[in-house]
Design a protein around this motif. Structure first.
Motif, PDB file in Angstrom:
ATOM      1  N   ALA A   1       0.837  -1.198   0.000  1.00  0.00           N
ATOM      2  CA  ALA A   1       0.000   0.000   0.000  1.00  0.00           C
ATOM      3  C   ALA A   1       0.876   1.253   0.000  1.00  0.00           C
ATOM      4  O   ALA A   1       1.720   1.420   0.882  1.00  0.00           O
ATOM      5  N   PRO A   2       0.672   2.139  -0.970  1.00  0.00           N
ATOM      6  CA  PRO A   2       1.485   3.361  -0.993  1.00  0.00           C
ATOM      7  C   PRO A   2       1.111   4.308   0.148  1.00  0.00           C
ATOM      8  O   PRO A   2       1.906   5.178   0.515  1.00  0.00           O
ATOM      9  N   ASP A   3      -0.086   4.135   0.673  1.00  0.00           N
ATOM     10  CA  ASP A   3      -0.572   5.006   1.758  1.00  0.00           C
ATOM     11  C   ASP A   3      -0.698   4.230   3.064  1.00  0.00           C
ATOM     12  O   ASP A   3      -1.621   4.433   3.838  1.00  0.00           O
ATOM     13  N   TRP A   4       0.218   3.332   3.287  1.00  0.00           N
ATOM     14  CA  TRP A   4       0.246   2.512   4.522  1.00  0.00           C
ATOM     15  C   TRP A   4       0.270   3.409   5.750  1.00  0.00           C
ATOM     16  O   TRP A   4       1.097   4.322   5.848  1.00  0.00           O
ATOM     17  N   GLN A   5      -0.619   3.157   6.691  1.00  0.00           N
ATOM     18  CA  GLN A   5      -0.624   3.900   7.941  1.00  0.00           C
ATOM     19  C   GLN A   5       0.177   3.118   8.976  1.00  0.00           C
ATOM     20  O   GLN A   5      -0.150   1.969   9.253  1.00  0.00           O
ATOM     21  N   PRO A   6       1.201   3.740   9.561  1.00  0.00           N
ATOM     22  CA  PRO A   6       2.036   3.006  10.524  1.00  0.00           C
ATOM     23  C   PRO A   6       1.205   2.377  11.637  1.00  0.00           C
ATOM     24  O   PRO A   6       0.272   2.998  12.154  1.00  0.00           O
ATOM     25  N   VAL A   7       1.533   1.171  12.001  1.00  0.00           N
ATOM     26  CA  VAL A   7       0.846   0.459  13.067  1.00  0.00           C
ATOM     27  C   VAL A   7       1.458   0.873  14.398  1.00  0.00           C
ATOM     28  O   VAL A   7       2.680   0.880  14.553  1.00  0.00           O
ATOM     29  N   CYS A   8       0.594   1.223  15.338  1.00  0.00           N
ATOM     30  CA  CYS A   8       1.055   1.692  16.656  1.00  0.00           C
ATOM     31  C   CYS A   8       0.887   0.599  17.703  1.00  0.00           C
ATOM     32  O   CYS A   8      -0.197   0.046  17.867  1.00  0.00           O
ATOM     33  N   TRP A   9       1.965   0.290  18.429  1.00  0.00           N
ATOM     34  CA  TRP A   9       1.921  -0.686  19.524  1.00  0.00           C
ATOM     35  C   TRP A   9       2.120   0.076  20.835  1.00  0.00           C
ATOM     36  O   TRP A   9       3.114   0.755  21.017  1.00  0.00           O
ATOM     37  N   THR A  10       1.173  -0.100  21.752  1.00  0.00           N
ATOM     38  CA  THR A  10       1.261   0.589  23.037  1.00  0.00           C
ATOM     39  C   THR A  10       1.918  -0.324  24.077  1.00  0.00           C
ATOM     40  O   THR A  10       2.129  -1.505  23.842  1.00  0.00           O
ATOM     41  N   GLU A  11       2.192   0.257  25.227  1.00  0.00           N
ATOM     42  CA  GLU A  11       2.737  -0.576  26.306  1.00  0.00           C
ATOM     43  C   GLU A  11       1.730  -1.639  26.744  1.00  0.00           C
ATOM     44  O   GLU A  11       2.115  -2.747  27.121  1.00  0.00           O
ATOM     45  N   ALA A  12       0.456  -1.313  26.660  1.00  0.00           N
ATOM     46  CA  ALA A  12      -0.565  -2.317  26.994  1.00  0.00           C
ATOM     47  C   ALA A  12      -0.489  -3.489  26.026  1.00  0.00           C
ATOM     48  O   ALA A  12      -0.582  -4.657  26.424  1.00  0.00           O
ATOM     49  N   ASP A  13      -0.320  -3.177  24.751  1.00  0.00           N
ATOM     50  CA  ASP A  13      -0.140  -4.257  23.762  1.00  0.00           C
ATOM     51  C   ASP A  13       1.077  -5.104  24.097  1.00  0.00           C
ATOM     52  O   ASP A  13       1.042  -6.333  24.037  1.00  0.00           O
ATOM     53  N   ARG A  14       2.145  -4.416  24.457  1.00  0.00           N
ATOM     54  CA  ARG A  14       3.410  -5.111  24.669  1.00  0.00           C
ATOM     55  C   ARG A  14       3.376  -6.027  25.891  1.00  0.00           C
ATOM     56  O   ARG A  14       4.132  -6.990  25.954  1.00  0.00           O
ATOM     57  N   ARG A  15       2.517  -5.690  26.834  1.00  0.00           N
ATOM     58  CA  ARG A  15       2.448  -6.529  28.028  1.00  0.00           C
ATOM     59  C   ARG A  15       1.901  -7.922  27.730  1.00  0.00           C
ATOM     60  O   ARG A  15       2.038  -8.845  28.537  1.00  0.00           O
ATOM     61  N   LYS A  16       1.281  -8.098  26.573  1.00  0.00           N
ATOM     62  CA  LYS A  16       0.788  -9.438  26.191  1.00  0.00           C
ATOM     63  C   LYS A  16       1.921 -10.348  25.743  1.00  0.00           C
ATOM     64  O   LYS A  16       1.707 -11.512  25.442  1.00  0.00           O
ATOM     65  N   GLY A  17       3.113  -9.805  25.671  1.00  0.00           N
ATOM     66  CA  GLY A  17       4.249 -10.614  25.225  1.00  0.00           C
ATOM     67  C   GLY A  17       4.330 -10.657  23.717  1.00  0.00           C
ATOM     68  O   GLY A  17       3.678  -9.884  23.015  1.00  0.00           O
ATOM     69  N   GLN A  18       5.154 -11.561  23.224  1.00  0.00           N
ATOM     70  CA  GLN A  18       5.254 -11.745  21.783  1.00  0.00           C
ATOM     71  C   GLN A  18       3.946 -12.339  21.252  1.00  0.00           C
ATOM     72  O   GLN A  18       3.025 -12.603  22.023  1.00  0.00           O
ATOM     73  N   ALA A  19       3.875 -12.565  19.953  1.00  0.00           N
ATOM     74  CA  ALA A  19       2.597 -12.958  19.355  1.00  0.00           C
ATOM     75  C   ALA A  19       1.962 -14.162  20.049  1.00  0.00           C
ATOM     76  O   ALA A  19       0.759 -14.188  20.295  1.00  0.00           O
ATOM     77  N   TRP A  20       2.765 -15.149  20.392  1.00  0.00           N
ATOM     78  CA  TRP A  20       2.210 -16.358  21.002  1.00  0.00           C
ATOM     79  C   TRP A  20       2.434 -16.364  22.506  1.00  0.00           C
ATOM     80  O   TRP A  20       2.410 -17.411  23.146  1.00  0.00           O
TER      81      TRP A  20
END
Lengths: 324, 324, 324, 324
Positions: free
Chosen positions: B283-302
């Motif tokens: 996508a030429p107009d890709w919107q950057p994905v934002c990861w918050t500290e709350a997201d990060r507390r879930k650990g890696q993907a699995w």
């Protein structure tokens, strides 16, 4: 206009393919339940489908028709200015144009034009990003477009068209889309047997091979990419279990090194699942790879002889001489 | 200069990384015999290494030194004109420049400059395509660069640098290389915790994360891409058998969705093997994905908790407070 | 009876596990829609489930209850005569017996007995081979039991029980089932920390590890085997997308070399997907592999530290001291 | 003797194959450097080779000869008593016997006998467990036999012999080894086209198919098992790069569901790499699966037509009518 010594970046990527089917319900069942695409909407005589990580509303528009084959091919431009540059280039080219069209549920207005072999192309910039309508559709990982399920293909990868003169088709792609050639087949008779094109870092987004059946504006196949080769091995079992005609594969192409599996959807259009591993064309000065007939006689990468129908079957069928 | 609303395509791709080692022989043994890179040449105090499908003479320059870390990072421009445009932009930027340098066995002259955190970059266009010196090195498939062997990584993928101010580093990358951000970490304190950059359709070719150890111009890791996730599972057994320190993985990052495996080469530099499946940023107009500290507390993907050393270990070590 | 120097072949294989759930509907939805088992029938308070290539009517009997854990474990004998030999051996052993029971929809009469830690076992010979009720369920390949679909596990692999005295449990398994030990954990205090048993060429069909939570007759986990490691990586994404608690993995055990992924079904029972590659125990004189505490401190095969809950969580929960 | 209604467990597993080569040095280079076996010793005119997780000293004995094919096939008995029972059964059978032979570097004394088609078998119990001679050969994981390296096959899996009367060969296998049939091909003319045998829980350790070339005591192929299907896809690239003749595959057999790849080693003996996933024969009352000619006309599992040489090529070549 753009410096001919530099790659053109006006076109961002292949966006969608409109495929015709004379068995609409069966084709739709195949693409959703077996092949693994997701349904964004049905509107009018068309179903709008996408792979799980396609970001746009659709990458396959499946349309009820009296025949099969490809109705049009859509490429997305990199910006409004890039779109304007490309339209100017196309209008200056002398190729047949259909002018601006209203969009459909999947994108905004698009400029249509035609190659010398009857295939209709369009370019557009305004698009519809797919949005989940309900929570269950939302991907848990927010950098993926849709919720993953089953062995579904990840994104639209490329399509393959047939043309009676590949050299002429190459001129069309370079002129209208600024595509570059990454690999090609050089026949002993001096003609091009096939050409693989890209507008970005993908190894190819469109291939054109020689039409041997006397057809017009025909489709050879449409392909979606899987994440891993294993997805394709599993898909082969799924196709087997669902009575889908497996034409050839899984195997590895010598050309482009793609791991492939070709099947026919119920209306006879050939569709592929493919995996290219980590291969990208990053070199700005990539020299196209030439494959001779002597190379081709060795078969595919691991020696498989190319199945006869691969040289003859296209859609729509040619009336008097169709192979099946 | 270039239209700020369109992606910059002046830079084609990440070309090479120069890594320092204070255990040159052991590091070279690791990279060739265990990690699976191929040796193009040894010249002076450096070994020039490439992955089996890197088209250039080298993607890793391993240099004997009194310390570890990254000496410089090379990006290849898309054309001579693009190189000139970038140099002009860099000279106008106010960032520290080192001027033009002679090349080395792997490429022609290069323009060097520096980020505010001491990392040295260079951009170049003229390069040396790797050529087999003897028949056994020649790939049977002519669309691959080298003969495949073992479980070797396919191509240089990305590197990760440490900087005390990621926002400032972002400005550097956008200004000098025209990179765009595809994903980032937003800390609760308002700072950027990390940023993932790309100059092409790859999801990222460089990441910058916050320096927590007080170091200067430090490296977090360098990464090569494998074709399949299976290659990484096999590599884990190879690292295990060869006594290599496996820091973490195989597992899947939530950020960028990369399947990863991190090990330390003998001098302590962190190196990764990674696989991104079919993921590309088209996508030429890709919107950057934002990861918050709350997201990060879930650990890696699995769900794997990030190992502590991942937040602290960088090279070279910080004298008074190194973690290991 | 049988020569103690030869392996006992009276027991053919682990047949099924009856698992209790206090969230029956949610557990059933998990096992069918997410984990990928197939429903053979619901009868009384139980659902009878099987993997796609389990030949018997069921390998998991999921039963509505007020608690969780394992209700009984069924092993299939090799013949009627072998069943009689085993029953005689069990009756002579002094272990608690429950006598002959009528079967259920999945098999004929069974002889029940109990280990010293309260786990109930049964052995049976007469069984019900699963038969497709309608054409769509029939496997196209007639050497597979069911139609393949999705990323489903292929067959029941093993279960892991908790016991306060593993040495005593070992005596039970050798006496009653003629199992042999393929690997074990030797603690520094002289006790057995865990034991892996098999009755055939599988590397193990039952593991017993030390109960640390003061529970009685508890289950650690039940495991199904997948064809490929890739199936487990894909399953991790499916679990993630469906909100399933991933406890640990994918990773590779040092003990037995199993590639693993552990999740908790909705009622809290731990279930695993595992792949052992081509590993089999073919040697008739296999010497059990001993793992010491020093070995165990290196973590799993690729260095992952074992997660704390793996040592404490079992089902049913222990009333006063449960971990979650 | 043993109850005919119960499986015989006197024979533990297929132990080794002695293969003849009239290009000893090239064959040895192929098996060690390309195919991935490990050399235990060279003694006399033979090389003793093993896969990385074969526990015995060798599973392939490669012997310099004036021709190709299989010299003998060794099965290991389950115990000294089981060996004695089998020898008594063979001596009572009327099949040709060669009597007791001294062992070789890989095992102790063995009893040799012959099928009606000239293939020589032996059974033995005393064996030599392979021991690393130096530290670098020692596997880090102590439940694996050898240090893993490259894409090596894990263990000997099965072999395929040719016989002019498969029914007669079946009687030989049942009488002498107590093998059971798991799958077979029923020809329209009433003859057996092929039979797949096992002595344990493997789906097969020996197959016999009909000799069509008039040969005597010929070999069709020898097969090693890989851990994952991916190992076979990678091996295909390794064979391609090393100029090995790939006859057919990778693909999936309908019979037995094996994922396969067939190549010819330099002397012309056919060797296979195969993966069976999690498939095992656990049912003590397994009913052999019957494949008819109508089934076979569908091709392999995913539709590949069987290549002509697969029906004709065996080793040693038949003098007057060999196909290559």
């Amino acid at each position: 206009m753009s410096d001919p010594t530099e790659p053109c970046h006006d076109i961002a990527h292949l966006g969608h393919v409109e495929m015709l089917t004379d068995r609409f319900e069966e084709s739709l069942d195949f693409f959703t339940r077996v092949y693994g695409l997701k349904l964004s909407a049905i509107a009018g005589e068309s179903a709008y489908l996408r792979a799980w990580d396609d970001y746009e509303f659709h990458s396959l528009k499946l349309t009820r028709a009296e025949t099969t084959g490809v109705a049009h091919i859509g490429y997305r431009a990199a910006s409004p200015a890039a779109l304007a540059r490309r339209v100017a280039a196309i209008e200056a080219s002398g190729y047949k144009t259909h002018g601006w069209q209203d969009g459909d549920p999947g994108h905004g207005r698009a400029f249509r034009f035609e190659d010398p072999f009857g295939h209709v192309f369009e370019i557009y910039y305004d698009t519809v990003w797919w949005q989940p309508q309900e929570e269950a559709e939302r991907a848990v990982l927010k950098n993926t477009a849709s919720a993953f399920s089953g062995a579904a293909p990840r994104r639209l990868d490329h399509l393959n068209l047939l043309a009676s003169d590949v050299t002429e088709f190459r001129r069309f792609m370079e002129t209208c889309l600024g595509s570059r050639v990454t690999e090609y087949i050089q026949l002993d008779n001096g003609r091009l047997g096939g050409c693989w094109f890209t507008v970005n870092n993908k190894t190819y987004d469109l291939a054109c091979t020689e039409e041997h059946g006397g057809g017009h504006a025909r489709l050879h196949h449409v392909t979606y990419a899987t994440d891993q080769r294993e997805d394709i091995l599993r898909a082969a079992d799924i196709f087997l279990q669902n009575g889908v005609h497996i034409e050839t594969g899984p195997h590895k192409h010598a050309v482009q090194g793609t791991f492939f599996l070709y099947v026919w959807e119920p209306a006879g259009n050939r569709v592929e699942l493919a995996n290219s591993g980590a291969r990208l064309i990053l070199a700005p000065d990539w020299q196209p790879v030439c494959w001779t007939e002597a190379d081709r006689r060795k078969g595919q990468a691991w020696g498989l002889k190319t199945i006869e129908s691969f040289h003859t079957h296209g859609t729509p069928p040619v009336k008097s001489r169709e192979e099946t």
